[in-house]
Write a protein that holds these residues in place. Structure first.
Motif, PDB file in Angstrom:
ATOM      1  N   LEU A  66     -89.905  35.378  38.791  1.00 39.25           N
ATOM      2  CA  LEU A  66     -90.768  36.448  38.291  1.00 39.25           C
ATOM      3  C   LEU A  66     -90.086  37.808  38.453  1.00 39.25           C
ATOM      4  O   LEU A  66     -90.107  38.652  37.558  1.00 39.25           O
ATOM      5  CB  LEU A  66     -92.110  36.439  39.030  1.00 39.25           C
ATOM      6  CG  LEU A  66     -93.083  35.315  38.663  1.00 39.25           C
ATOM      7  CD1 LEU A  66     -94.293  35.345  39.587  1.00 39.25           C
ATOM      8  CD2 LEU A  66     -93.520  35.424  37.210  1.00 39.25           C
ATOM      9  N   GLY A  67     -89.488  38.023  39.621  1.00 33.56           N
ATOM     10  CA  GLY A  67     -88.792  39.287  39.866  1.00 33.56           C
ATOM     11  C   GLY A  67     -87.598  39.458  38.945  1.00 33.56           C
ATOM     12  O   GLY A  67     -87.360  40.544  38.413  1.00 33.56           O
ATOM     13  N   ALA A  68     -86.848  38.380  38.739  1.00 33.76           N
ATOM     14  CA  ALA A  68     -85.689  38.442  37.846  1.00 33.76           C
ATOM     15  C   ALA A  68     -86.122  38.763  36.421  1.00 33.76           C
ATOM     16  O   ALA A  68     -85.501  39.589  35.737  1.00 33.76           O
ATOM     17  CB  ALA A  68     -84.941  37.114  37.883  1.00 33.76           C
ATOM     18  N   ALA A  69     -87.206  38.126  35.978  1.00 34.30           N
ATOM     19  CA  ALA A  69     -87.703  38.362  34.619  1.00 34.30           C
ATOM     20  C   ALA A  69     -88.138  39.819  34.450  1.00 34.30           C
ATOM     21  O   ALA A  69     -87.911  40.424  33.393  1.00 34.30           O
ATOM     22  CB  ALA A  69     -88.869  37.423  34.314  1.00 34.30           C
ATOM     23  N   TYR A  70     -88.745  40.368  35.478  1.00 37.27           N
ATOM     24  CA  TYR A  70     -89.200  41.760  35.391  1.00 37.27           C
ATOM     25  C   TYR A  70     -88.022  42.720  35.301  1.00 37.27           C
ATOM     26  O   TYR A  70     -88.029  43.673  34.510  1.00 37.27           O
ATOM     27  CB  TYR A  70     -90.068  42.096  36.597  1.00 37.27           C
ATOM     28  CG  TYR A  70     -90.757  43.431  36.495  1.00 37.27           C
ATOM     29  CD1 TYR A  70     -91.727  43.667  35.528  1.00 37.27           C
ATOM     30  CD2 TYR A  70     -90.442  44.472  37.365  1.00 37.27           C
ATOM     31  CE1 TYR A  70     -92.366  44.894  35.428  1.00 37.27           C
ATOM     32  CE2 TYR A  70     -91.077  45.699  37.273  1.00 37.27           C
ATOM     33  CZ  TYR A  70     -92.039  45.902  36.300  1.00 37.27           C
ATOM     34  OH  TYR A  70     -92.664  47.119  36.204  1.00 37.27           O
ATOM     35  N   LEU A  71     -86.982  42.488  36.089  1.00 36.43           N
ATOM     36  CA  LEU A  71     -85.795  43.338  36.036  1.00 36.43           C
ATOM     37  C   LEU A  71     -85.105  43.224  34.673  1.00 36.43           C
ATOM     38  O   LEU A  71     -84.661  44.234  34.109  1.00 36.43           O
ATOM     39  CB  LEU A  71     -84.818  42.959  37.148  1.00 36.43           C
ATOM     40  CG  LEU A  71     -85.255  43.300  38.578  1.00 36.43           C
ATOM     41  CD1 LEU A  71     -84.266  42.729  39.586  1.00 36.43           C
ATOM     42  CD2 LEU A  71     -85.378  44.811  38.763  1.00 36.43           C
ATOM     43  N   VAL A  72     -85.019  42.020  34.148  1.00 34.83           N
ATOM     44  CA  VAL A  72     -84.420  41.833  32.823  1.00 34.83           C
ATOM     45  C   VAL A  72     -85.254  42.551  31.759  1.00 34.83           C
ATOM     46  O   VAL A  72     -84.703  43.186  30.843  1.00 34.83           O
ATOM     47  CB  VAL A  72     -84.290  40.332  32.485  1.00 34.83           C
ATOM     48  CG1 VAL A  72     -83.894  40.139  31.027  1.00 34.83           C
ATOM     49  CG2 VAL A  72     -83.263  39.671  33.406  1.00 34.83           C
ATOM     50  N   PHE A  73     -86.576  42.464  31.879  1.00 30.25           N
ATOM     51  CA  PHE A  73     -87.461  43.165  30.944  1.00 30.25           C
ATOM     52  C   PHE A  73     -87.188  44.662  30.961  1.00 30.25           C
ATOM     53  O   PHE A  73     -87.076  45.307  29.911  1.00 30.25           O
ATOM     54  CB  PHE A  73     -88.918  42.887  31.308  1.00 30.25           C
ATOM     55  CG  PHE A  73     -89.904  43.808  30.646  1.00 30.25           C
ATOM     56  CD1 PHE A  73     -90.202  43.671  29.296  1.00 30.25           C
ATOM     57  CD2 PHE A  73     -90.509  44.821  31.361  1.00 30.25           C
ATOM     58  CE1 PHE A  73     -91.104  44.536  28.673  1.00 30.25           C
ATOM     59  CE2 PHE A  73     -91.407  45.684  30.757  1.00 30.25           C
ATOM     60  CZ  PHE A  73     -91.707  45.544  29.409  1.00 30.25           C
TER      61      PHE A  73
END
Length: 207
Positions: free
Chosen positions: A77-84
């Motif tokens: 979830l954290g990785a997806a948010y940073l990529v977003f």
């Protein structure tokens, strides 16, 4: 006890100034929306540390750090948010958007800055590992463990607030330079790539 606290502050200070996702998120917000939103983002990050601190003292962070499934879910979830956030910066650089006025910064730069800082920090499971793995070794032996941990969490939050807050003000001094279209597009591309890189690093990191 004072010597132990000073030593712990030194270790925490070194860890605080090492560039990471928090600094990239703050850079993106401060340059795009101004120092006020930059400081709000720092406030959200600091609040995230306090959330992790409460979970650590309560023992819940240790459960996350020990659970492969829970750790992986939060990590992704954290990785997806940073990529977003990184993709958002790259899209803005391609569109050549001009920096928004401070009053409109939150709406134009990706939502509430405090929430951006909070979410990016809370979704970083490495904080749980850091707090449950390192902080106990730095806790003053003359204090009960839960009080010592709480003290170090507050110390880490204060150091983060001071460091990133000062960083925002430095960026604010140079905002006229960053507002130049070419510089702004280049910075958006750099911060976008950096955020995506941190996201991929978080996603592929072992617990």
């Amino acid at each position: 006890m004072l010597t132990e606290i000073i030593a712990a502050a030194g270790v925490l200070g070194l860890l605080t100034v090492v560039p990471g996702p928090d600094m990239a998120v703050v850079t993106k917000r401060a340059v795009s929306s101004g120092w006020r939103d930059g400081l709000r983002t720092v406030g959200g990050i600091t609040a995230g540390l306090l959330v992790w601190g409460v979970l650590t003292v309560a023992g819940l962070a240790a459960v996350l750090a020990a659970s492969a499934l829970a750790y992986t879910v939060v990590k992704l979830l954290g990785a997806a948010y940073l990529v977003f956030l990184g993709v958002q910066a790259l899209v803005r650089s391609r569109k050549g958007e001009q920096p928004p006025a401070d009053a409109l910064g939150a709406a134009a730069a990706g939502g509430n800055p405090w929430r951006t800082g909070l979410v990016s920090n809370v979704l970083n499971p490495k904080i749980a590992v850091f707090y449950t793995g390192l902080l106990p070794t730095l806790t003053p032996r003359s204090l009960p463990s839960h009080l010592g941990m709480a003290l170090l969490v507050l110390l880490h939050a204060a150091l983060t607030l001071i460091w990133l807050g000062g960083y925002v003000m430095v960026l604010a001094k140079a905002r006229a330079f960053f507002n130049k279209p070419r510089v702004r597009r280049a910075l958006d591309r750099v911060t976008g790539v950096v955020l995506i890189g941190f996201g991929l690093k978080v996603a592929t990191a072992d617990s």
